[in-house]
Design a protein around this motif. Structure first.
Motif, PDB file in Angstrom:
ATOM      1  N   ALA A   9       8.675   3.111   0.611  1.00 53.44           N
ATOM      2  CA  ALA A   9       7.937   3.869  -0.404  1.00 53.44           C
ATOM      3  C   ALA A   9       6.749   4.609   0.193  1.00 53.44           C
ATOM      4  O   ALA A   9       5.901   5.105  -0.526  1.00 53.44           O
ATOM      5  CB  ALA A   9       7.474   2.930  -1.508  1.00 53.44           C
ATOM      6  N   LEU A  54       0.078  -2.711  -7.059  1.00 52.70           N
ATOM      7  CA  LEU A  54      -1.126  -1.981  -6.654  1.00 52.70           C
ATOM      8  C   LEU A  54      -0.784  -0.640  -6.024  1.00 52.70           C
ATOM      9  O   LEU A  54      -1.525   0.316  -6.134  1.00 52.70           O
ATOM     10  CB  LEU A  54      -1.939  -2.793  -5.649  1.00 52.70           C
ATOM     11  CG  LEU A  54      -2.663  -4.013  -6.191  1.00 52.70           C
ATOM     12  CD1 LEU A  54      -3.553  -4.599  -5.128  1.00 52.70           C
ATOM     13  CD2 LEU A  54      -3.495  -3.644  -7.414  1.00 52.70           C
ATOM     14  N   ARG A  55       0.377  -0.601  -5.372  1.00 53.99           N
ATOM     15  CA  ARG A  55       0.736   0.656  -4.723  1.00 53.99           C
ATOM     16  C   ARG A  55       1.049   1.739  -5.751  1.00 53.99           C
ATOM     17  O   ARG A  55       1.028   2.926  -5.457  1.00 53.99           O
ATOM     18  CB  ARG A  55       1.931   0.453  -3.796  1.00 53.99           C
ATOM     19  CG  ARG A  55       1.564  -0.399  -2.591  1.00 53.99           C
ATOM     20  CD  ARG A  55       2.528  -0.197  -1.463  1.00 53.99           C
ATOM     21  NE  ARG A  55       3.854  -0.742  -1.743  1.00 53.99           N
ATOM     22  CZ  ARG A  55       4.935  -0.438  -1.036  1.00 53.99           C
ATOM     23  NH1 ARG A  55       4.859   0.417  -0.041  1.00 53.99           N
ATOM     24  NH2 ARG A  55       6.093  -0.986  -1.317  1.00 53.99           N
ATOM     25  N   LYS A  93      -3.465  12.511   2.695  1.00 55.22           N
ATOM     26  CA  LYS A  93      -4.803  11.928   2.606  1.00 55.22           C
ATOM     27  C   LYS A  93      -5.243  11.463   3.997  1.00 55.22           C
ATOM     28  O   LYS A  93      -4.450  10.880   4.732  1.00 55.22           O
ATOM     29  CB  LYS A  93      -4.792  10.736   1.638  1.00 55.22           C
ATOM     30  CG  LYS A  93      -4.459  11.157   0.213  1.00 55.22           C
ATOM     31  CD  LYS A  93      -4.152   9.966  -0.652  1.00 55.22           C
ATOM     32  CE  LYS A  93      -5.413   9.319  -1.170  1.00 55.22           C
ATOM     33  NZ  LYS A  93      -5.072   8.168  -2.043  1.00 55.22           N
ATOM     34  N   PRO A 119      -2.526   4.552  -7.465  1.00 55.29           N
ATOM     35  CA  PRO A 119      -2.902   5.932  -7.163  1.00 55.29           C
ATOM     36  C   PRO A 119      -1.802   6.932  -7.504  1.00 55.29           C
ATOM     37  O   PRO A 119      -2.081   8.090  -7.835  1.00 55.29           O
ATOM     38  CB  PRO A 119      -3.171   5.911  -5.655  1.00 55.29           C
ATOM     39  CG  PRO A 119      -2.541   4.688  -5.133  1.00 55.29           C
ATOM     40  CD  PRO A 119      -2.497   3.708  -6.257  1.00 55.29           C
ATOM     41  N   ARG A 120      -0.557   6.474  -7.457  1.00 55.28           N
ATOM     42  CA  ARG A 120       0.544   7.397  -7.725  1.00 55.28           C
ATOM     43  C   ARG A 120       0.643   7.715  -9.209  1.00 55.28           C
ATOM     44  O   ARG A 120       0.920   8.849  -9.598  1.00 55.28           O
ATOM     45  CB  ARG A 120       1.864   6.800  -7.222  1.00 55.28           C
ATOM     46  CG  ARG A 120       1.781   6.440  -5.740  1.00 55.28           C
ATOM     47  CD  ARG A 120       3.030   5.715  -5.279  1.00 55.28           C
ATOM     48  NE  ARG A 120       2.717   4.926  -4.079  1.00 55.28           N
ATOM     49  CZ  ARG A 120       3.464   4.893  -2.994  1.00 55.28           C
ATOM     50  NH1 ARG A 120       4.585   5.564  -2.943  1.00 55.28           N
ATOM     51  NH2 ARG A 120       3.121   4.168  -1.950  1.00 55.28           N
ATOM     52  N   ALA A 158      -2.592   3.180  -0.489  1.00 56.12           N
ATOM     53  CA  ALA A 158      -1.581   2.629  -1.403  1.00 56.12           C
ATOM     54  C   ALA A 158      -0.622   3.708  -1.873  1.00 56.12           C
ATOM     55  O   ALA A 158       0.513   3.438  -2.234  1.00 56.12           O
ATOM     56  CB  ALA A 158      -2.267   1.963  -2.591  1.00 56.12           C
ATOM     57  N   SER A 159      -1.089   4.961  -1.852  1.00 55.27           N
ATOM     58  CA  SER A 159      -0.230   6.040  -2.335  1.00 55.27           C
ATOM     59  C   SER A 159       0.868   6.384  -1.340  1.00 55.27           C
ATOM     60  O   SER A 159       1.733   7.205  -1.637  1.00 55.27           O
ATOM     61  CB  SER A 159      -1.082   7.270  -2.618  1.00 55.27           C
ATOM     62  OG  SER A 159      -1.836   7.594  -1.480  1.00 55.27           O
TER      63      SER A 159
END
Lengths: 600, 418
Positions: free
Chosen positions: A180, A243-244, B161, A247-248, B217-218
């Motif tokens: 991912a 948690l990942r 980023k 931001p998405r 995390a993104s």
């Protein structure tokens, strides 16, 4: 199994690889398979049919054609052969090489550790790619020079796919998670979905599911691209508190609100619904993130605190109790660290061949080594300078310079201590609560700190030697007149403090680096800071101030004022300012002094 | 030092008295810290320069004259660089000096070289924003290291980023200025670029890594690291500690080379990246020979590490600097600084890592750029290389968008004119 090696040589000779199209290669390898079966019927009884075909397929990897390589990997994976899985691991660890024969035809091998001859030429021992037996050429193990062989490594996307096939759960977990991360390898999706249901490891199943959903949520999965699927993925991720995803989802919400063209086909109601699921996901995952952040900050503060306590504990004995301003305290830690390194050399521990027992043995050895250096120091220098703090400051500073140069002369400037395998690796942590990870090496230090503090307390409070130490420190003349041999007590106390410093240096090697000047550069200031803040002469003070400084630092560091992040530079400034202010109000630190320093 | 000098005087006396036909030796200066903080990096450069000198002397020297190296120790003490440079030029009358590592040490002795019209070969990658006619810069300018690395991350990792992490001093600050200008030009929004500094010798990376973990995390973030020296070990260890890998968030480092990796516990670094103009792992016969002779040299001279020593980018740059000077002297048929300088411009030469060239009108070097991935054995796997040589751009075009750059300084007239 040696015949397997010669068989591969034979096939390599048969196939002219240079300058022919991918199609031709496939065709030719098929021909080889047909031809090879006849010749190798006596070689390998286990997988008579597969071995030659796999072997021939491997040659495709040297073709440089990405599509062909991908097809080859898929075909190899279907064989479900343990040898192939092992080859995949070697392949993704960049151990596979091409060593063309005289005619320029590709030959695929797995390479071993580079060897050096007396003349410092570097050679690579080659092994059969599947059987991993030495490759014999002209009756000898083939070891061409390093520059003769060409590394053929999979590209980044392919590595992600290869990792999914690995029998090693650690590699599989990293691969599953990385699916991912950009760049996505969409070819891996079917396998990922399979892993999320069938893998034996619960954590890997969880990550596989998370990765699948994350890709689906972004609409990148070609089979699940419509908005219902994406919204479903967002909901599921929100439920599993990924948690990942946070931001998405924020990014998707931003796009929705700005009316990004990705969402122009949506009706008004659907869009409102989707915005709502995004917002509720952000809220629920955000709450989880806050909990995780807080727990992490507290743990990190405590962990930093234990490191500080370990550093300062020895000094609390030599400076706090005995009143010796020992500027070579950091170098005693350095001695402990170098002793650990020496033990690693003695045991032959390397990152490639871990011999973890060295780390257990190094603990008492580091203590003894530093204690002995401390004894020698006390005998040569310190004993002449009791009650003369300024001179002892200068003299021990000199000793510290000598020790630094000694380390530099013996070991050179660059050395590396490799952590034992059970303290490193991507799974070396204890997950107390979802996403709150306590790394083993930090926990190890915490344990080490508790043991050291209890050990010192035990000696001080529960042994006769400890009683004599306390008596001497509190009133030397009185103790002497009662028959205490204070010289011996001094010697023992200084050695004990030095030994504890050695243990701190030993513990340090698993979180930091080892250099000759580490004592002066990293430890000495912090150690004195902790002891002085805690109160000279009282061990409890060191523990309180160590933990206090640790936790406060970790609370200040992540603080943001608008756009301005405190960060380590300003956190240090703020902390020093706090301590200066604190010392103004309580000049003798947290705990009032009872040691020899109190008499002065 | 004193004993060294005594020996030298004795040796020269004996030489003069014994051999009447003895050639005059030409002196060169070596200005690298052999003690103090920077000794860790700079001693290797002294070793490799001495090795080049030995090689040249064994083959008959330069213009028929033997080279006599004068080694001084500025002891990682910046003002001392100035004094030692002064000593080399005015007292020892060296024809050329090879030296310096940190920018501050270079800036400290630069006025001396400009005042006396001396010549310095500087072998370490730096932040640019300088052009002195008295210095030849044989390592990378920002566009030969920083910019290609950031471009690589955007292309290969689809990074959107960027976490700019550095030690708090001039190189990381200027480097990050260039990087930020570059990223802005590429359309990366400000919110996607974080810039964080740590003090020298910082060891506590828990908070920073936790922040990186959130940032990454993104799945499309990377770290561009200009962390220096002993802070690297705890940083990479903590990074691995918190469950991060190069596959979740790759770290591209600008100050980690083979020589630094010798001091590290390598497994936590495996898979992360670095960008340089040379790697020991460049596979050519010439490079294999260079690596071998360096190891042999260190072993024969009893230097710490012995045959375990490695070569890296600054070591190569220091080494070929000596040969560039030799080639220029032979082209100019003179040791005179002004004539040598003119001969250096546009000089093409073969370095251990492959052919390179000096720029025809400025003081820098045309070099190839490589991105390498860290391997378990402390070496790099080259994963990207530039097409041909990259021309140096010491005043970054991302900082000087209008194309107006300051004039060079120093030179024969002391005003930057030739």
């Amino acid at each position: 199994m040696e015949t397997a090696g010669s068989a591969s040589l034979l096939f390599a000779r048969v196939i002219p690889l240079k300058n022919i199209s991918a199609l031709l290669i496939v065709f030719l390898s098929a021909v080889c398979v047909a031809g090879g079966q006849g010749e190798s019927n006596a070689t390998d009884k286990v997988s008579e049919a597969e071995v030659p075909s796999n072997r021939a397929l491997l040659l495709n990897l040297a073709s440089g054609d990405d599509d062909l390589i991908k097809q080859t990997i898929e075909r190899l994976a279907k064989t479900d052969d343990l040898q192939v899985a092992r080859f995949f691991d070697n392949y993704s660890e960049d151990k596979v090489v091409n060593w063309p024969d005289e005619d320029g035809n590709a030959r695929i091998f797995v390479k071993g550790e580079t060897e050096e001859d007396d003349d410092l030429n570097e050679f690579v021992p080659l092994f059969d790619p599947l059987a991993v037996t030495p490759f014999i050429l002209d009756g000898k193990h083939a070891k061409p020079e390093l520059w003769e062989v060409e590394d053929i490594a999979p590209d980044r996307k392919l590595k992600k796919l290869l990792g999914l096939y690995s029998p090693d759960p650690e590699i599989r977990e990293v691969a599953v998670k990385s699916c991912a991360s950009k760049p996505y390898n969409l070819d891996a999706l079917p396998l990922l979905a399979k892993i999320s249901e069938t893998d034996g490891d619960q954590k890997i199943r969880w990550y596989a599911n998370e990765s699948t959903l994350l890709i689906r949520m972004e609409g990148k999965d070609p089979d699940h691209g419509d908005f219902d699927d994406r919204e479903g993925a967002i909901r599921q991720l929100s439920e599993s508190k990924s948690l990942r995803a946070l931001p998405r989802v924020v990014e998707i919400l931003k796009k929705l609100q700005e009316g990004d063209q990705e969402f122009t086909n949506l009706t008004k109601e659907r869009r409102a619904e989707m915005v709502e699921s995004c917002e509720s996901a952000i809220e629920s995952i955000g709450a989880h993130q806050d909990t995780v952040d807080l727990s992490n900050n507290i743990f990190q503060g405590i962990s930093y605190g234990t490191v500080l306590i370990l550093m300062a504990l020895g000094l609390a004995i030599t400076f706090g109790l005995m009143g010796v301003i020992n500027m070579a305290h950091g170098e005693l830690m350095m001695v402990g660290a170098y002793t650990t390194y020496q033990m690693q050399l003695v045991f032959g521990h390397t990152a490639e061949n871990p011999v973890d027992s060295y780390f257990i043995v190094a603990l008492p050895v580091a203590f003894l080594a530093a204690a002995i250096v401390g004894l020698i120091m006390e005998w040569l220098v310190v004993r002449h300078l009791y009650n003369r703090p300024l001179e002892s400051l200068l003299a021990t500073w000199g000793v510290s310079l000598i020790l630094i140069q000694l380390a530099r002369v013996i070991y050179g400037d660059n050395i590396g201590v490799n952590a034992p395998a059970w303290l490193s690796g991507s799974r070396a942590y204890w997950e107390v609560y979802q996403d709150v990870l306590l790394p083993y090496n930090r926990l190890y230090l915490l344990g080490l700190c508790v043991i050291c503090v209890s050990f010192v307390y035990f000696i001080m409070r529960r042994t006769k030697q400890g009683m004599l130490m306390r008596a001497t420190m509190q009133n030397r003349d009185m103790a002497e007149s009662l028959g205490v041999r204070t010289r011996n007590v001094d010697r023992f106390t200084f050695a004990l403090g030095s030994g504890i410093a050695g243990i701190a240096g030993y513990g340090w090697t698993i979180i930091g680096g080892v250099t000759p000047d580490m004592g002066q550069k990293l430890f000495i200031v912090d150690s004195f800071l902790v002891v002085v803040t805690g109160g000279v002469g009282e061990l409890a003070g060191v523990i309180c101030s160590g933990l206090g400084i640790g936790v406060i630092t970790k609370m200040i560091e992540p603080t943001e004022f608008g756009d301005f992040l405190m960060g380590p530079v300003w956190a240090k400034v703020a902390l020093l300012a706090l301590i200066v202010a604190f010392i103004q109000f309580r000049p003798s630190g947290l705990f009032a002094s009872k040691g020899r320093a109190a008499d002065d | 030092m004193k004993i060294n000098k005594l020996y030298r005087i004795l040796a020269s006396l004996i030489l003069v008295s014994v051999t009447t036909t003895s050639a005059f030796a030409v002196k060169i200066g070596i200005l690298h810290s052999l003690s103090g903080t920077m000794a860790i990096s700079e001693t290797s450069l002294r070793d490799v320069v001495l090795m080049a000198v030995d090689e040249i002397n064994a083959k008959g020297g330069v213009l028929g004259e033997q080279i006599e190296p004068v080694v001084v120790d500025p002891a990682s003490n910046w003002p001392l660089f100035k004094d030692k440079a002064e000593q080399l030029i005015t007292k020892d009358k060296v024809a050329v000096t090879f030296g310096c590592w940190t920018s501050v040490s270079r800036k400290s002795c630069l006025p001396v070289f400009e005042e006396h019209n001396g010549l310095l070969f500087y072998p370490v990658q730096y932040e640019g924003e300088e052009q002195s006619l008295n210095v030849f810069y044989t390592a990378a300018t920002p566009n030969q290291q920083l910019v290609p690395a950031a471009e690589y991350m955007m292309k290969e990792f689809e990074s959107k980023k960027f976490y700019l992490l550095g030690t708090d001093y001039v190189f990381p600050r200027t480097a990050n200025k260039v990087l930020k200008a570059f990223l802005k030009a590429k359309g990366v929004p400000d919110a996607n670029v974080l810039e964080v500094y740590t003090p020298f010798h910082h060891q506590e990376y828990q908070t920073i890594v936790a922040q990186i973990k959130k940032f990454a995390a993104s799945g499309d973030a990377c770290v561009l690291s200009t962390i220096n020296g002993d802070s690297n070990v705890p940083f990479y260890k903590e990074f691995a500690n918190q469950g991060l890998t190069s596959k979740d968030c790759p770290i591209m480092a600008f100050s980690v080379a083979e020589d630094e990796l010798r001091a590290m516990d390598v497994p936590p670094l495996v898979g992360h990246l670095a960008c340089w103009n040379y790697y020991q792992s460049i596979k050519t016969r010439e490079n294999a020979a260079f690596v071998k002779s360096f190891k042999k040299y260190c072993n024969a001279k009893g230097l710490p590490g012995g045959t375990k020593r490695v070569t890296d980018d600054p070591i190569e740059a220091a080494y070929f600097g000596v040969y560039v000077w030799k080639a220029a002297v032979e082209k100019a048929k003179s040791f005179d600084v002004d004539k040598v300088r003119q001969a250096v411009y546009g000089l093409k030469f073969d370095a251990p890592g492959g052919p390179k060239a000096m720029h025809s009108s400025n003081q820098h070097t045309l070099k190839p750029v490589y991105v390498g991935e860290i391997l378990k054995n402390g070496q790099f796997k080259i994963v990207w290389r530039s097409k041909g040589l990259v021309s140096p751009d010491s005043y970054s075009s991302y900082l000087h968008t209008d194309g107006n750059v300051p004039k060079p300084t120093g030179g024969p007239n002391g005003d930057g004119s030739l």
